[in-house]
Design a protein around this motif. Structure first.
Motif, mmCIF file in Angstrom:
data_model
loop_
_atom_site.group_PDB
_atom_site.id
_atom_site.type_symbol
_atom_site.label_atom_id
_atom_site.label_comp_id
_atom_site.label_asym_id
_atom_site.label_seq_id
_atom_site.Cartn_x
_atom_site.Cartn_y
_atom_site.Cartn_z
ATOM 1 N N GLU A 147 0.791 4.059 -2.893
ATOM 2 C CA GLU A 147 0.523 5.471 -2.596
ATOM 3 C C GLU A 147 1.648 6.376 -3.087
ATOM 4 N N ASN A 148 2.795 5.764 -3.343
ATOM 5 C CA ASN A 148 3.928 6.531 -3.855
ATOM 6 C C ASN A 148 4.208 6.208 -5.321
ATOM 7 N N HIS A 196 -4.987 -2.132 -4.687
ATOM 8 C CA HIS A 196 -3.754 -1.438 -5.100
ATOM 9 C C HIS A 196 -2.639 -2.397 -5.514
ATOM 10 N N GLU A 230 0.842 -1.197 0.000
ATOM 11 C CA GLU A 230 0.000 0.000 0.000
ATOM 12 C C GLU A 230 0.883 1.254 0.000
#
Lengths: 271, 271
Positions: free
Chosen positions: B162-163, B225, B158
């Motif tokens: 997110e990056n 994700h 995750e």
């Protein structure tokens, strides 16, 4: 035709880039382009077999150094010649402006870290030679520092060679006019604008200084264990042939063979 | 046909590998093989364009995780699908038995180091999932240690997502009989003997335990994700189509475009 011999910088010999024609294509003319591309394809297929042997042997590695003026085709050579190889067992390292951590070490520290594993092929897109090229042209360190590096490079490359790293170095040689044409093409093609950095164009002012720095690097650092080749690169299709063929010739000269298993295959049972 | 949907492990859904046919080829039969290979070639060419955009954007990276039983085709998938990519901007990392230095850190330490650069594609040949597979099957750590890892993996993935790391995970699914056949082929082919390690064959005894460990990993760690796909892999030609197509579908969903230059191109003069 043995292209290794034709484009080798003989150790100890004087190098004048003016005497090496960037248009040279070893007798192939524009009308032979399709034929040359076919030969290149054959070389790439052969390279694939040789890479497999190198990998199976797991004893030696191949280090390919690519150096050139901007737009001379380093990226294109990787895209067209190296892409034929199995990406497993093949690493490309692009050396950019050194990071703070890298600058906190000697100039060969980051290079040594990127030397390919046994069985692998490593490609350096730019290399430790930048430390006697851009660094020299822009006087980023004092002369006595960069002047000592040729010998340091030779000793470093000798160390690698003695430890089973096979080294091949290519200088992709283009003319100043050819570079201008390629820069202008980039300006015209919208999909290439992201690639442009105005500072690249500025380096053209130092063309002569770069050529002189290259001549010194080629002359002082073409050795038996780590030869330099000057590849005429105005014609991309010929450049690809020359690079692929010299790689084939280099790997074939190693006379590799599949290693024997360390145990008796006939005694293995699978259920 | 959208193969991402077909082979996705839906987050939160139970996984039974028995219910997923390793012979499945989405309706293509053996007679369609040439057609399927052509489609795969098209996918690979499209991947090349998409990789170029990813590289130009220099904002996100793509991480491809490959997991499978021995001989299921991890190496073959890399050789056939990934080889079409530009090796510059593409790295393959094979995770083997951890080194002493790696064992001196948490199990995700060596994984984090190998995450691809922005603009790049990274392929993991085996991965952190080995720490809930071989490690679990052979009880290399106590149960409470490996049992906590599913959630640790999810949080780690995750963080990456997110990056701007786009994650795609493939489990290449073969049958036990297919593995037997492939092992026997290796024993027959002299040029493949160097690849054989008798211990590989021994792992067949743990087939059921591995399948169960895979089911848990797929079930617990297929997330929005970082989705898992179960690729039917008894038929290599279909496996290559499925992997290449899911990669195309993933990259196309990013809707990438060339970045605009940060300066006025029309004002640049080259001389």
């Amino acid at each position: 035709m043995n292209l290794s011999k034709r484009f080798l910088v003989k150790p100890g010999k004087k190098v004048r880039l003016k005497d090496r024609d960037p248009e040279d294509s070893a007798g192939y003319g524009k009308k032979d382009r399709a034929k040359v591309e076919k030969l290149t394809e054959q070389n790439i297929r052969r390279l694939d077999e040789l890479q497999y042997l190198l990998y199976a042997e797991n004893r030696r590695s191949l280090l390919i150094v690519l150096q050139a003026m901007d737009a001379a085709g380093k990226d294109g050579t990787i895209r067209h010649v190296i892409r034929g190889l199995n990406p497993q067992g093949c690493t490309v390292t692009s050396f950019k402006k050194p990071s703070d951590e890298e600058l906190d070490h000697d100039f060969l520290w980051r290079i040594h870290k990127a030397v390919p594993n046994k069985g692998d092929i490593g490609i350096f897109n730019r290399s430790h030679y930048e430390d006697v090229l851009v660094v020299r042209v822009h006087e980023l360190v004092p002369k006595d520092v960069w002047a000592a590096r040729y010998e340091q490079i030779n000793r470093f490359e000798e160390l690698l060679a003695e430890n089973n790293v096979v080294i091949v170095k290519f200088f992709l040689h283009i003319s100043k006019d050819e570079q201008l044409e390629r820069f202008q093409d980039r300006l015209k093609d919208k999909d290439k604008h992201w690639k442009i950095s105005p500072s690249d164009f500025g380096e053209r002012k130092y063309w002569k200084e770069y050529q002189r720095a290259y001549e010194d690097a080629l002359e002082k650092c073409s050795t038996k264990h780590a030869p330099w080749y000057v590849i005429p690169s105005n014609r991309k299709w010929f450049r690809n042939l020359a690079v692929s063929q010299i790689l084939v010739e280099t790997l074939e000269s190693l006379q590799m063979s599949f290693p024997k298993p360390a145990f008796d295959i006939s005694k293995i049972k699978v259920e």
